[in-house]
Structure formats: C-alpha cells, structure tokens
Design a protein around this motif. Structure first.
Motif: not given
Lengths: 358, 343
Positions: B123, B131, B160, B233, B236, B245-248, B258, B264
């Motif tokens: 993360l 973050v 999150l 997530i 990041t 940038q987040i990937k989940a 994305r 975040l």
C-alpha cells in the motif's frame, strides 16, 4: 522514500553464499541473450576469482512445463533432486540458478521438503528408483543476480564505465524489472522483499544510475506463462507489456534492465511487435528503449566487448545507449560470428528504427 | 479511621478515566498511572466522533469532569508500568523509572494501538507521501484542511478499509469494528469540506452494527455522493505528478480496477497496545492477538483469571468509545464487588 526503504530492506536481507557454486543455466536465455551466462561465468571466475561449476550434464528444472500444467509436481521434485545430485558429484553446495523461474522452482521444492518431510522421503525414493542417485539439499540457493548484487561494490572498482551520460554528466535513468518468481513466491528469499526488491536497484545505484519509480513498476512484464504459451492469450501478453511501456514513457528511461529471462525477452521483443502493429515506440527516436540483462549491464561497465556480450541479438538496438555511456564498439564486428565470418544482417523492421540496413 | 481501599488504574484513556471516577465515587482511593504526559489516550487522536459528529474535545471535557481534581484520584503521568504482579494479596506495579506502586486491586485499562500501516508494504505507506492513515486524516481535519503533500485540495480521495484487520497476511484475523464507520464519517467530513471533490471507499463488507451507523452510511451516499467499491486494494504506486495509482478488484463488477487519486487514506485497525500484551502475559491472562483475556466474555468480562486484576476497555478487544466508557464503569463495579468480598 530512502529512509523508509532502508528500514524496509533491513527485513529482507538474505544470506548469499560467497564461493563454491553450482550454476544452473536457463533453458531459454542461451537462445535469447546468449552472452549473458558466459559473461556471468567470466565475471565470477576471472574478476571475482570464484569457483563455479558449469556442468554439461545439467538439465531442465521443468519450470515452464510445471507452470503450464504439463509436468506434475512429483516429477518436478524428482527432476530437481537429480540436479542437486549432480551438484553433489562436484562437491559444492551453493546453488545458483540463472533463471528466475528456476529460482522459484528450486525454492518451492525445497520449501515443500522442509514443510512436508514425507514429500522429501518420497522424492529420495523416486530418484533412487529412477537413477540410483542420492542428493542433498543445497546449503544456499541464490539467484545469479543476487551474486552480482552481493559483489556490486567490488565490481564497481574494476569498472571503467559508469551508468552516467558522458555528455551531460547526469545519471542514466533506468527502469528495473524484477521477475515475479524472484520475490513474489517467497519474499524472504529475495533481496529487498516482494514489493520493492533491491537486487537490481542496488546494482544500478552503486554503478551511478538513477532508478525510475513509475506507476506500473511492479506490473507483469507480459510473459506470464499462460498468457504467452497459449497462443489465444498472447494478446494479453502484449497488452501487459504495452501498459508498462506507456507508464514508463513519461520518465524517459535510457534503458531497461531485468533479472528474468522472460521479462528481458518480452520487454525487448514486444517493442518490435508493438511498433509493427501500431507504429508506436516509447522513446524520442523511434528506436525503442534498450533492454539489458543485469550481466550485460555489468559486462558493459566492466569493459566487455558489446558484441561478445551478444548485444547484437537484441531487437532494440543498443548503440545509442553505448554512445551515451561512452563504450567503444566497432559497427563492422556486429554481425561477425565466432568463426570471423560475416553472418549477414537481420531483416529490417517496418517501423522500429535500427542502425543497420541503412 | 477506616483504611481506605486502594486501586491502581493502569492507563488514563477513556476506560481508565471512567473506571477511576466510578471508584472514587465509592470513596476508594485510586492511583492512575499514565505513560504519557497527558490523559485521554486515543480520544486525543479524534477531531469529531461517529455517528453524531460530536466534537471529541467536548466529549473528553465531559469525561474528565470530577477526574482531574478529584480528591480520591491521584494521576501520575509519565509512568510506564513495566511489571505488574500480585504479592501478599497486594498488586504491585513497577514503573520504568524504578517507582513502585501498591494497591488492593488493579485495573488494566491499557487500551489499544493502531496498526502500523508500513507492514502492508503493497500500500506504499511511508513511501508515497499522499498515502496517509486515518489518524493522520483526523489530525488534518482538526486543523480544518485536508491537503495533499503538494498543498492542493484532493480532487479525488479514496479510503481503504480493513488495513491491518481481517487480514491473514499480517496475522490479524479479527474485525477492528470502528474502521468502517470511521471511513463513512471521514468521507462525509471530506465531502462537506470539498463538495466538488470525489470520495471513494474500498471495502470488503460494510459493517454498520452500531446505532445510527446504517443511516450515516446511507446518508453518505444519498446526500454526499460517496462511492463504495467492494474490493481490496492490491497495490499502490506514485504517478509522475505524485498522485496515487491504485490497483484493486471491483468484486461486484467482477473486474480489475485501476484508478488514480490525489490521496489515499488507510483505515488502520486496532491492535493490542504493547503494555496490554506485556502486562497480560506477566499475569497469564493473555488472549488472542496480544489482547487481555477476560474471565468470561458473557458474565465476567471485567474480571480476569487473576483475583484482583480487572480489565477495562479495549485492552480486551476493539471497542467503540461509547462501549469503552461504559466498560470502565462496569469494571469499577466489579472491583467494588471484589473489594467488599476481601474486607
């Protein structure tokens, strides 16, 4: 970032053996980047003075077959055991796989044996029945890139070149890519952990370069066995690699370096494919971003002849990078074979600009 | 003159304060040992409280009435209890600076600490400056502004849930209970500050078990347009302009996702405080995940298996502030019962 990553990396310092190695070559690297393994052996033997066995009897680890669901795990364990038995014949016990997939396989097998002694006993029996051989679990399994990482400072002292643009004096901007099976299977068996491995970062920074932290840094290179081996899925493979290139492009990398055979191959070759499919390249000169193996990177800085390193077999031409660093090369020797004969130039791509075929 | 009974309260958070006040009302002499230089514990980290957005300072002020200047309560700050043991029917607390305190009974109200988000390496907390944790959000909100590290108002913010809770990877299988509703609260606060911005909450399940929680969850969507995405997530990273940038995975849409956000917020979970774990272990009352174990969760939740050692608040498990304050009082009642029996 630096302060935190230092703290973070402390948790992922693994033991890397320092001598008496058994080298397990990769099945595919010798075709794709044939000078890399020879360069590794030369670095270890001639520069670092290490004892390393390059055994002509060695064989596959089954990695690609295993990950394609063709080879069952019992077979993989037995085949791995046979490789370990070959190592035993040579009286060394530090194992170095050249391939990241193999590194994952060897670690997975040894972890299985450690956690399930009955599997270990079964494998011993299978190997004995099939070959009459015995084996021992290596004392240390390190990936070949771990060894170069471990000796990066010693190698730096022998290097006439640095990862620095000789015209501007600025560090070269480098994209590093770590093979998934180096650290994502067993984070503790990597140098630097799963998310921010240090094995290539350590080399790049020690040798004068600057690492680019781009959004898709940890994304798959596009190899991914099921994406590539199943022909119908190959679109996924290109799409993944494309995603990475698009993400790194704004940072204007001077080159890419990887520690995995598949990653290096796909990030190099798919640049040609994307250029031919869409006319798209990810650098300013339409030549593509050069992709090196870490042995090639080390070899170049150590002053090895680029053509002895096999750089002429790269899809993306490396000459602009050599010029940036100031590494001399003779263009006439590029396609001269070991026999001294001219081998001919490869076919020129439609869109990717090359330095040959003018 | 009758000898007054004495009780040691370890920790001056809401549970400890609540317990001490109740004991003092029963004319029991209470010594509160607090490791910090102030009282309040984790309540000091909050600006406003769910579910009614009451000012945390006001709640604290109300809580400490008859606590600070109570003649039956002695508060000793900067006293970290390193050892707690029973000796000759007395409870002895040794502190890190060598002082010794003695009493007829002791209450463990050592509370919780928040999960260290750096353990969730993927993360990027501590690496990517935009973050942040829910505690940091709360501090920013206290100062009236939520700004990125570049000093701009986030146009997109994501929260999150379950960071360090319900997570096998970090060894915390339990639900921290307060993070879901805290995310709803913080998302509303953000939208009230910056109505033009977008707020997303990533969740596994939305657990709205408290009174008015469900209503607040609904209001966050209907009135404030907070968007809920069911999925965790996985990664990041930083974009070239320092966005996140987040990937989940959007598990309702069954698709990878994305997204790039300006900030975040990690809703960090509740863990046993270090003192809770150490002092529980010393007295063989350590339960799962380092929390203290009560004698019986249904009928003797403030009792421990050690006679004369009582438990109050979130040293036992994650609790809301409301529950914690009530639990402190409940612990005091249990102590009084015990002291009567030991006359």
């Amino acid at each position: 970032m630096e302060e935190f990553t230092k703290k973070y990396w402390k948790d992922y310092q693994k033991e890397i053996a320092d001598d008496n190695f058994y080298y397990e070559r990769s099945c595919i690297r010798q075709s794709f980047f044939p000078g890399s393994e020879a360069a590794f052996l030369k670095i270890l033997r001639d520069i670092l003075g290490k004892n390393i066995i390059d055994d002509p009897n060695q064989h596959t680890c089954t990695g690609i077959g295993y990950h394609s669901d063709i080879v069952p795990f019992d077979t993989t364990m037995t085949v791995v055991a046979r490789i370990f038995s070959l190592m035993k014949d040579h009286g060394v016990n530090n194992f170095i796989p050249s391939c990241v997939t193999s590194f994952g396989i060897f670690n997975e097998v040894v972890e299985t044996w450690n956690h399930s002694p009955e599997e270990y006993e079964k494998t011993k029996l299978f190997l004995k029945q099939a070959t009459g051989r015995d084996f021992e679990i290596p004392q240390n399994i390190s990936h070949a890139s771990d060894i170069i990482y471990k000796y990066r400072k010693e190698l730096k002292e022998k290097m006439p070149y640095r990862l620095v643009n000789r015209n501007t004096g600025k560090p070269l901007r480098v994209v590093e890519h770590i093979g998934c099976h180096y650290s994502k299977l067993f984070a503790k068996k990597s140098e630097g952990g799963m998310e921010f491995p240090k094995v290539l970062v350590g080399m790049i920074e020690e040798w004068g370069g600057e690492v680019i932290d781009y959004p898709e840094r940890r994304h798959c290179c596009g190899f991914g066995f099921r994406q590539y081996l199943v022909m119908a899925n190959r679109g996924y493979s290109v799409a993944n690699t494309k995603k990475k290139f698009e993400s790194m492009q704004p940072y204007k990398p001077d080159f890419i370096v990887a520690n995995c055979p598949g990653c290096t191959m796909f990030m190099d070759r798919w640049q040609y494919t994307i250029a031919e499919m869409e006319g798209k390249t990810y650098d300013d000169n339409k030549m593509g971003i050069p992709v090196l193996t870490y042995e090639e990177m080390a070899g170049l800085l150590l002053g090895f002849n680029p053509w002895d390193l096999g750089l002429q077999l790269h899809q993306v031409q490396v000459e602009p990078l050599l010029d940036k660093i100031g590494i001399p090369y003779d263009p006439k020797d590029k396609y001269v074979g070991k026999s001294g004969n001219f081998l001919g130039e490869p076919e020129k791509p439609e869109n990717l600009v090359t330095v040959y075929g003018k | 003159m009758e000898n007054k009974k004495t009780v040691l309260v370890i920790g001056a958070g809401p549970a400890g304060i609540s317990a001490a006040k109740s004991l003092a009302n029963d004319n029991i002499s209470v010594t509160v040992l607090e490791k910090e230089d102030t009282f309040g514990g984790n309540i000091n980290n909050w600006a406003k409280l769910f579910p009614n957005f009451k000012d945390a300072g006001e709640v604290k002020s109300s809580l400490i009435q008859n606590f600070v200047n109570n003649q039956n309560i002695k508060i000793v700050y900067n006293k970290k209890v390193t050892e707690l043991k029973k000796h000759n029917q007395k409870w002895i607390a040794n502190t890190s600076d060598g002082e010794v305190f003695e009493s007829d009974a002791a209450i463990l109200s050592t509370g919780f600490k928040v999960f260290d988000a750096q353990y969730k390496e993927e993360l990027g907390y501590g690496i990517y400056p935009n973050v942040i944790t829910s505690v940091e959000f709360e501090k920013m909100y206290k100062n009236g502004k939520i700004l990125t590290v570049q000093g701009s108002v986030p146009k997109k913010i994501a929260f999150l849930n379950c960071v360090g809770s319900r997570d096998e990877k970090v060894g915390n299988h339990y639900c921290s209970r307060i993070c879901c509703i805290a995310a709803v609260k913080q998302a509303i606060e953000f939208k009230e500050l910056y109505p033009q911005s977008e707020a997303f909450i990533f969740y596994m399940d939305i657990r709205m078990a408290g009174q008015f929680y469900e209503e607040l969850y609904r209001k966050s969507q209907e009135k404030h347009g907070v968007v809920y995405i069911r999925g965790r997530i996985s990664e990041t990273s930083s974009t070239i302009d320092k966005k996140v940038q987040i990937k989940a995975e959007d598990t309702l849409a069954a698709t990878p996702l994305r997204m790039t956000v300006d900030m975040l917020v990690l809703m960090i979970g509740v863990e046993a405080s270090k003192s809770t774990t150490i002092l529980s272990k010393q007295n063989n009352i350590d339960g799962p995940y380092g929390f203290a174990k009560s004698k019986d969760i249904h009928t003797a939740d403030n009792y421990s298996n050690e006679n004369g050692l009582f438990l109050a608040g979130s040293c036992k498990r994650p609790l809301t502030l409301t529950e914690t304050i009530a639990d402190g009082k409940s612990a005091a009642i249990s102590v009084v019962e015990y002291l009567k029996q030991t006359k």
